[in-house]
Write a protein that holds these residues in place. Structure first.
Motif, short mmCIF file in Angstrom:
data_model
loop_
_atom_site.label_atom_id
_atom_site.label_comp_id
_atom_site.label_asym_id
_atom_site.label_seq_id
_atom_site.Cartn_x
_atom_site.Cartn_y
_atom_site.Cartn_z
N LEU A 78 0.82 -1.21 0.00
CA LEU A 78 0.00 0.00 0.00
C LEU A 78 0.85 1.27 0.00
O LEU A 78 0.33 2.36 0.21
N VAL A 79 2.15 1.11 -0.21
CA VAL A 79 3.06 2.26 -0.19
C VAL A 79 3.55 2.54 -1.60
O VAL A 79 3.99 1.63 -2.31
N VAL A 80 3.45 3.78 -2.02
CA VAL A 80 3.89 4.18 -3.36
C VAL A 80 5.31 4.72 -3.27
O VAL A 80 5.56 5.71 -2.58
N THR A 81 6.24 4.08 -3.96
CA THR A 81 7.62 4.56 -4.06
C THR A 81 8.03 4.59 -5.52
O THR A 81 7.35 4.02 -6.38
N LEU A 82 9.16 5.20 -5.80
CA LEU A 82 9.64 5.27 -7.18
C LEU A 82 9.99 3.88 -7.70
O LEU A 82 9.78 3.57 -8.88
N GLU A 83 10.49 3.03 -6.82
CA GLU A 83 10.82 1.66 -7.21
C GLU A 83 9.57 0.93 -7.67
O GLU A 83 9.58 0.22 -8.67
N ARG A 84 8.48 1.14 -6.94
CA ARG A 84 7.24 0.46 -7.32
C ARG A 84 6.64 1.07 -8.59
O ARG A 84 6.15 0.36 -9.45
N VAL A 85 6.73 2.39 -8.71
CA VAL A 85 6.15 3.07 -9.87
C VAL A 85 6.84 2.64 -11.16
O VAL A 85 6.20 2.32 -12.15
N LEU A 86 8.17 2.63 -11.14
CA LEU A 86 8.93 2.35 -12.36
C LEU A 86 9.24 0.87 -12.52
O LEU A 86 9.62 0.44 -13.61
N LEU A 138 9.78 13.35 -6.56
CA LEU A 138 8.43 13.92 -6.40
C LEU A 138 7.75 14.13 -7.74
O LEU A 138 6.55 13.92 -7.89
N ALA A 139 8.52 14.58 -8.74
CA ALA A 139 7.93 14.78 -10.06
C ALA A 139 7.47 13.46 -10.66
O ALA A 139 6.40 13.38 -11.27
N CYS A 140 8.26 12.41 -10.47
CA CYS A 140 7.89 11.10 -10.99
C CYS A 140 6.63 10.57 -10.30
O CYS A 140 5.72 10.03 -10.95
N LEU A 141 6.58 10.72 -8.97
CA LEU A 141 5.40 10.26 -8.23
C LEU A 141 4.16 11.05 -8.63
O LEU A 141 3.06 10.48 -8.77
N ALA A 142 4.32 12.36 -8.80
CA ALA A 142 3.18 13.18 -9.21
C ALA A 142 2.66 12.75 -10.58
O ALA A 142 1.45 12.60 -10.78
N LEU A 143 3.58 12.53 -11.51
CA LEU A 143 3.18 12.11 -12.85
C LEU A 143 2.45 10.78 -12.81
O LEU A 143 1.42 10.58 -13.47
N TYR A 144 2.97 9.85 -12.02
CA TYR A 144 2.34 8.54 -11.90
C TYR A 144 0.90 8.65 -11.41
O TYR A 144 -0.02 8.06 -12.00
N LEU A 145 0.67 9.41 -10.34
CA LEU A 145 -0.68 9.53 -9.80
C LEU A 145 -1.59 10.34 -10.72
O LEU A 145 -2.81 10.12 -10.73
N MET A 146 -1.02 11.25 -11.50
CA MET A 146 -1.85 11.98 -12.47
C MET A 146 -2.42 11.03 -13.51
O MET A 146 -3.61 11.09 -13.85
N TYR A 147 -1.58 10.14 -14.01
CA TYR A 147 -2.07 9.16 -14.98
C TYR A 147 -3.03 8.18 -14.31
O TYR A 147 -4.02 7.76 -14.91
N GLU A 148 -2.73 7.80 -13.07
CA GLU A 148 -3.62 6.89 -12.36
C GLU A 148 -4.99 7.52 -12.14
O GLU A 148 -6.01 6.85 -12.24
N LYS A 149 -5.01 8.80 -11.87
CA LYS A 149 -6.30 9.45 -11.66
C LYS A 149 -7.12 9.45 -12.94
O LYS A 149 -8.35 9.32 -12.91
N LYS A 150 -6.45 9.56 -14.09
CA LYS A 150 -7.17 9.51 -15.37
C LYS A 150 -7.82 8.14 -15.58
O LYS A 150 -8.78 8.02 -16.34
N GLN A 151 -7.32 7.12 -14.90
CA GLN A 151 -7.91 5.79 -15.02
C GLN A 151 -9.23 5.68 -14.26
O GLN A 151 -9.99 4.75 -14.47
N GLY A 152 -9.47 6.62 -13.33
CA GLY A 152 -10.69 6.60 -12.56
C GLY A 152 -10.77 5.39 -11.65
O GLY A 152 -9.80 4.98 -11.03
N LEU A 159 17.76 4.50 -2.65
CA LEU A 159 17.33 5.78 -3.22
C LEU A 159 15.96 5.68 -3.86
O LEU A 159 15.18 6.62 -3.83
N ALA A 160 15.67 4.54 -4.46
CA ALA A 160 14.39 4.36 -5.16
C ALA A 160 13.22 4.23 -4.21
O ALA A 160 12.07 4.26 -4.64
N ARG A 161 13.48 4.09 -2.89
CA ARG A 161 12.40 3.93 -1.92
C ARG A 161 12.36 5.04 -0.87
O ARG A 161 11.50 5.03 0.00
N ARG A 162 13.31 5.99 -0.96
CA ARG A 162 13.43 6.95 0.14
C ARG A 162 12.25 7.91 0.24
O ARG A 162 11.93 8.39 1.32
N PHE A 163 11.58 8.21 -0.88
CA PHE A 163 10.37 9.03 -0.83
C PHE A 163 9.17 8.12 -1.03
O PHE A 163 9.09 7.40 -2.02
N ALA A 164 8.24 8.17 -0.08
CA ALA A 164 7.11 7.23 -0.10
C ALA A 164 5.80 7.95 0.19
O ALA A 164 5.75 8.88 1.00
#
Length: 513
Positions: A133-141, A158-172, A279-284
């Motif tokens: 249930l945790v979103v990290t860059l490692e999980r996103v990419l 942060l930019a990568c995480l923001a982009l990921y959730l923006m596309y996810e939100k478009k999925q509804g 590094l890929a998990r430090r921001f969650a």
């Protein structure tokens, strides 16, 4: 005072500096719905039900997070769906509940916050959110190498995480993260103590901060977000396998800058900086983390990564129903406002920065620069003035200022050759140094349009606009530090043995900013 040599070394104590960049920013706040626009706005009204829901709708206990009834006007409450989604995906029993608090803005829905579900003692585990249930860059990419490559170049995590959730939100509702994104929409990046980040205030609202250095930080941070936006397509091309699942345009075509800015700021308001991970998990992004948790400068509890989960161990006792707080790091109030939208009156890390710089036009500049470096200082040196330690800060600045006032080459040679670096101090030089500091503190105070008395009157008004309130709290605390510095300087002048001495001329005095 007789001419004497005062040791520079005795004054040149090391001053700790906290790095600040857009890549290591922890959290911010936002005033708008998470990534919404006329083109991308999704209908997030709740009709999504989980089969576990009927078994978890009851009064609060250690096995359920939401207090109270599960239905409201015949519909399942959104927070129930949010919690049921977490339980369905591995969230174990917790000792917390979700509660509601009215929004600062009556036009917005109440916000949620995490509170103790039962009496807690220091050392108790309040909750443990599994990595699923945790979103990290490692999980996103899906690839740690690509994640670290992106994070170590032009784009922040942060930019990568923001982009990921923006596309996810478009999925509804098709998105796995739909319940979490909807909760972020509801929170609007605010948290229970916060208003929106100044990054998204209007120009009129920013005028509340007139005189504060935080205005320059806001503009600098906004420019950084713009640079991030211009690099978004890099993520798309470097992680094409990820974004092939989205039937949408490339980032800069799919999302206007203003929408990305809102998303970026919203994500920053929720991101937790984990310690001791790659590094890929430090921001969650942690569903029970910010902004559902409040921040406090005196707290020591932190979200930590342990054994495939992110957990919170409380550092103080709580009665059932009390809001849970966590530490926001050693940040001054200017960063708390910029990052989280609030000001902490009891912040032990509060400080202002005074920048002193040697004059590059000074014929003795290179020699002075060498002496400064030998004593742990730079040619452009920031001095951190902490609340309650203003007298010490002024004393720490004096050796650097005296060095800048040396104008005789023979005196400079004496400073360079001495075993214990010394700087000649005469009464007229000391008076000149103190007068420059005095003028500087007065000038900084004059930039604020209000006095401390007027600030107190504003804060006494219970109907004061929340944004104006936090802005007034910030500038008031800044002015208190500057006034204490001014008083400390005046006291040093009063201690001079001869007040009739005129200040020495200073053709190349240090610059203060």
């Amino acid at each position: 005072m007789d001419a004497c040599a005062v040791s520079l070394q005795s004054y040149y104590s090391s001053v700790s500096s906290i790095r600040s960049s857009s890549r290591s920013i922890t959290l911010l706040s936002t005033r708008v719905s998470f990534f919404s626009s006329s083109k991308t706005l999704l209908n997030l009204r709740s009709s999504f039900r989980f089969h576990q829901l009927k078994n978890q709708c009851s009064a609060s206990s250690s096995n359920t997070l939401v207090a109270g009834s599960c239905k409201e006007d015949g519909k399942v409450k959104e927070e129930e769906e949010f919690i049921s989604w977490m339980h369905a995906n591995g969230l174990p029993p917790c000792k917390v509940v979700l509660k509601e608090k009215p929004s600062h803005n009556p036009k917005h829905r109440p916000i949620h916050y995490v509170a103790a579900g039962e009496d807690l003692q220091p050392g108790d585990i309040a909750f443990s959110v599994p990595d699923s249930l945790v979103v990290t860059l490692e999980r996103v990419l899906g690839n740690e190498t690509v994640a670290e490559l992106l994070a170590s170049n032009k784009l922040s995590e942060l930019a990568c995480l923001a982009l990921y959730l923006m596309y996810e939100k478009k999925q509804g509702k098709k998105s796995f993260w739909y319940p979490y994104i909807r909760e972020l929409d509801r929170q609007r990046g605010r948290g229970q103590l916060a208003v929106e980040s100044p990054l998204l205030w209007s120009q009129n609202e920013l005028s509340y901060l007139t005189g504060s250095p935080v205005l320059a930080e806001i503009h600098q941070r906004a420019e950084g977000i713009k640079k991030e936006y211009n690099e978004l397509d890099t993520v798309w091309f470097m992680a094409g396998s990820l974004f092939q699942q989205y039937p949408f345009d490339i980032p800069t075509e799919a999302f206007p800058f203003e929408i990305f800015k809102q998303a970026f700021v919203a994500v920053q308001s929720c991101v937790v900086h984990l310690q001791g991970v790659s590094l890929a998990r430090r921001f969650a992004l942690v569903p029970l983390g910010p902004p559902l948790l409040a921040y406090r400068s005196t707290c020591r509890a932190m979200l930590t990564a342990v054994d495939g989960a992110v957990q919170l161990v409380v550092d103080r006792p709580y009665k059932a129903g009390e809001p849970i707080v966590v530490w926001c790091g050693p940040q001054p109030n200017s960063k708390l406002l910029l990052n989280y939208g609030f000001v902490d009156e009891d912040n032990p890390y509060d400080r202002i920065v005074i920048e002193a710089a040697l004059d590059t036009e000074d014929p003795l500049y290179q020699e002075k620069r060498m002496v400064a470096q030998r004593n742990g200082k730079l040619s452009i040196q920031p001095f951190h003035v902490h609340a309650g330690k203003e007298r010490q800060a002024v004393a720490d600045m004096l050796p650097y200022m005296r060095l800048g006032y040396v104008s005789d080459p023979s005196e400079m040679r004496s400073v360079i050759s001495s075993q214990g670096p010394t700087c000649p101090v005469s009464p007229c030089m000391e008076r000149a140094v103190l007068d420059q500091l005095l003028d500087y503190f007065r000038a900084r105070l004059s930039r604020y349009p209000t006095t401390l008395t007027e600030d107190d009157a504003l804060l006494a008004d219970r109907e004061l606009n929340p944004k104006k309130r936090v802005a007034t709290q910030l500038v008031r605390l800044e002015k208190k530090i500057l006034n204490a510095c001014l008083q400390a300087t005046e006291d040093l002048i009063d201690q001079l043995p001869d007040h009739s001495i005129s200040p020495c001329p200073a053709p190349h005095a240090p610059r203060l900013k």
